[in-house]
Design an enzyme around this catalytic site. Structure first.
Site, PDB file in Angstrom:
ATOM      1  N   LYS A  53      45.867  39.636  44.908  1.00  0.00           N
ATOM      2  CA  LYS A  53      45.381  38.480  44.068  1.00  0.00           C
ATOM      3  C   LYS A  53      46.162  37.644  43.727  1.00  0.00           C
ATOM      4  O   LYS A  53      46.020  36.435  43.754  1.00  0.00           O
ATOM      5  CB  LYS A  53      44.334  39.202  43.025  1.00  0.00           C
ATOM      6  CG  LYS A  53      42.873  39.896  43.540  1.00  0.00           C
ATOM      7  CD  LYS A  53      42.293  40.601  42.351  1.00  0.00           C
ATOM      8  CE  LYS A  53      41.342  41.413  42.986  1.00  0.00           C
ATOM      9  NZ  LYS A  53      40.426  41.943  42.016  1.00  0.00           N
ATOM     10  N   GLN A  97      40.605  44.912  36.501  1.00  0.00           N
ATOM     11  CA  GLN A  97      40.416  45.526  37.879  1.00  0.00           C
ATOM     12  C   GLN A  97      39.609  47.024  37.809  1.00  0.00           C
ATOM     13  O   GLN A  97      40.002  47.643  36.752  1.00  0.00           O
ATOM     14  CB  GLN A  97      41.862  45.826  38.369  1.00  0.00           C
ATOM     15  CG  GLN A  97      42.040  46.349  39.962  1.00  0.00           C
ATOM     16  CD  GLN A  97      41.224  45.372  40.915  1.00  0.00           C
ATOM     17  OE1 GLN A  97      41.301  44.321  40.742  1.00  0.00           O
ATOM     18  NE2 GLN A  97      40.885  46.253  41.993  1.00  0.00           N
ATOM     19  N   ASP A 120      35.228  37.232  38.256  1.00  0.00           N
ATOM     20  CA  ASP A 120      34.433  37.973  39.041  1.00  0.00           C
ATOM     21  C   ASP A 120      32.919  37.618  39.225  1.00  0.00           C
ATOM     22  O   ASP A 120      32.179  37.918  40.214  1.00  0.00           O
ATOM     23  CB  ASP A 120      34.603  39.314  38.727  1.00  0.00           C
ATOM     24  CG  ASP A 120      35.672  40.355  39.303  1.00  0.00           C
ATOM     25  OD1 ASP A 120      36.214  39.581  40.451  1.00  0.00           O
ATOM     26  OD2 ASP A 120      35.983  41.059  38.745  1.00  0.00           O
TER      27      ASP A 120
END
Ligand SMILES: Nc1nc2c(c(=O)[nH]1)N[C@@H](CN(C=O)c1ccc(C(=O)N[C@@H](CCC(=O)O)C(=O)O)cc1)CN2
Length: 286
Positions: A53, A97, A120
């Protein structure tokens, strides 16, 4: 028939080119978009995804904000990091995460994220916004699938779509996205309680499998020429004793499908591109 491969890696690269231009325009307004990640523990898979990422961020000019905590971090320590990122004006969006170590409360952590910084798009407030048709960050995998199909001219309007899997990160929000007025697909959401799964997948123009069951969709379960999207990613140990990732779609499906979004190289890279897109959009809104 051999299916046309819809290349998510190449499409994600195109999207990153477009984002680079948007990030440059933002920098001319004195704004640098920032993505934060919170990694708890040292799981090698999670570390690799987080590193990926931040590599993506560097490629398009997004600033990286990395927060790492030890595997035995307390819920209070996690809360403190999330509070810090919620308050940091340089952080336009961030994510925790997953999975978190077992002693931590994942739901509490995700709900502590400021919904407007939810990179997200999985905060309950944002899933609620999706249900109601309000603006908000969209979940990255469903958004990436819709974007990939759109960019490859796979018609959604009026299409019959079978989504296999009702999880909160892919299947359920994907059903909501596909039935928006802008997409106008007709969706059948299949799950472990579905009777005669093959009857539903055979009736579909597009089959999207997000069940986490390797090889679940076989060639006899689709209509010839259908578009198939493989979202599954399960780590298995091969005959050679080595670990590898496998999808939910049996390789023989390629002989019957008209088009295939493969795993690897399909939905995963698109998910990463949508994460960057959510951050840039948030920075553009100011
Ligand atoms: N907070 C989040 N945690 C997790 C997510 C997520 O979206 N948000 N998803 C997964 C892990 N993940 C990103 O974090 C992720 C998984 C797979 C891929 C990917 O591109 N996969 C490749 C194939 C596998 C490989 O080569 O490593 C592909 O599909 O081509 C990207 C991201 C769990 N945690």
């Amino acid at each position: 028939m051999t299916a046309t491969i819809l290349d998510g890696k190449a499409t994600a690269a195109e999207i990153k080119d477009e984002l680079r231009v948007r990030v440059k325009a933002l920098s001319e307004r004195g704004i640098t978009p920032g993505l934060g990640t919170v990694l708890v523990g040292a799981d090698p898979g999670s570390q690799a995804y987080v590193n990926g990422k931040h590599r993506d961020c560097a490629e398009v000019g997004i600033a990286s904000i990395r927060r790492e905590l030890p595997a035995d971090a307390s819920q209070t320590q996690v809360d403190e990091v999330l509070a810090e990122l919620n308050a940091d004006p340089a952080c336009h969006g961030y994510l925790v995460q997953l999975p978190l170590p077992g002693h931590l409360d994942t739901q509490r952590a995700l709900e502590t994220i400021d919904p407007d910084k939810d990179a997200d798009g999985l905060h309950p407030v944002n899933l609620g916004r999706l249900v109601l048709g309000y603006d908000g960050p969209l979940p990255c995998t469903p958004r990436g699938i819709v974007e990939l199909l759109r960019r490859h001219d796979v018609a959604l309007r009026g299409a019959k779509v079978a989504v296999v899997g009702r999880g909160n990160t892919v299947g359920r929000p994907l059903g909501l996205l596909l039935t928006r007025r802008t997409e106008n697909a007709t969706v059948t959401l299949c799950h472990t309680g579905t009777l005669d799964l093959a009857a539903h997948t055979r009736a579909a123009d597009i089959v999207i499998v997000a069940a986490g069951v390797p090889g679940l969709l076989t060639a006899d379960m689709i209509t010839p020429g259908a578009t198939v999207v493989d979202v599954g990613i399960t780590r298995v140990i091969g005959a050679d004793g080595k670990g590898r990732y496998t999808g939910d779609v049996d390789p023989e499906v390629t002989e019957v499908a008209g088009a295939l979004v493969p795993m690897p190289g399909g939905v995963g890279p698109m998910t990463r591109a949508m994460l960057l897109t959510n951050v840039v959009e948030r920075a553009e809104r100011g």
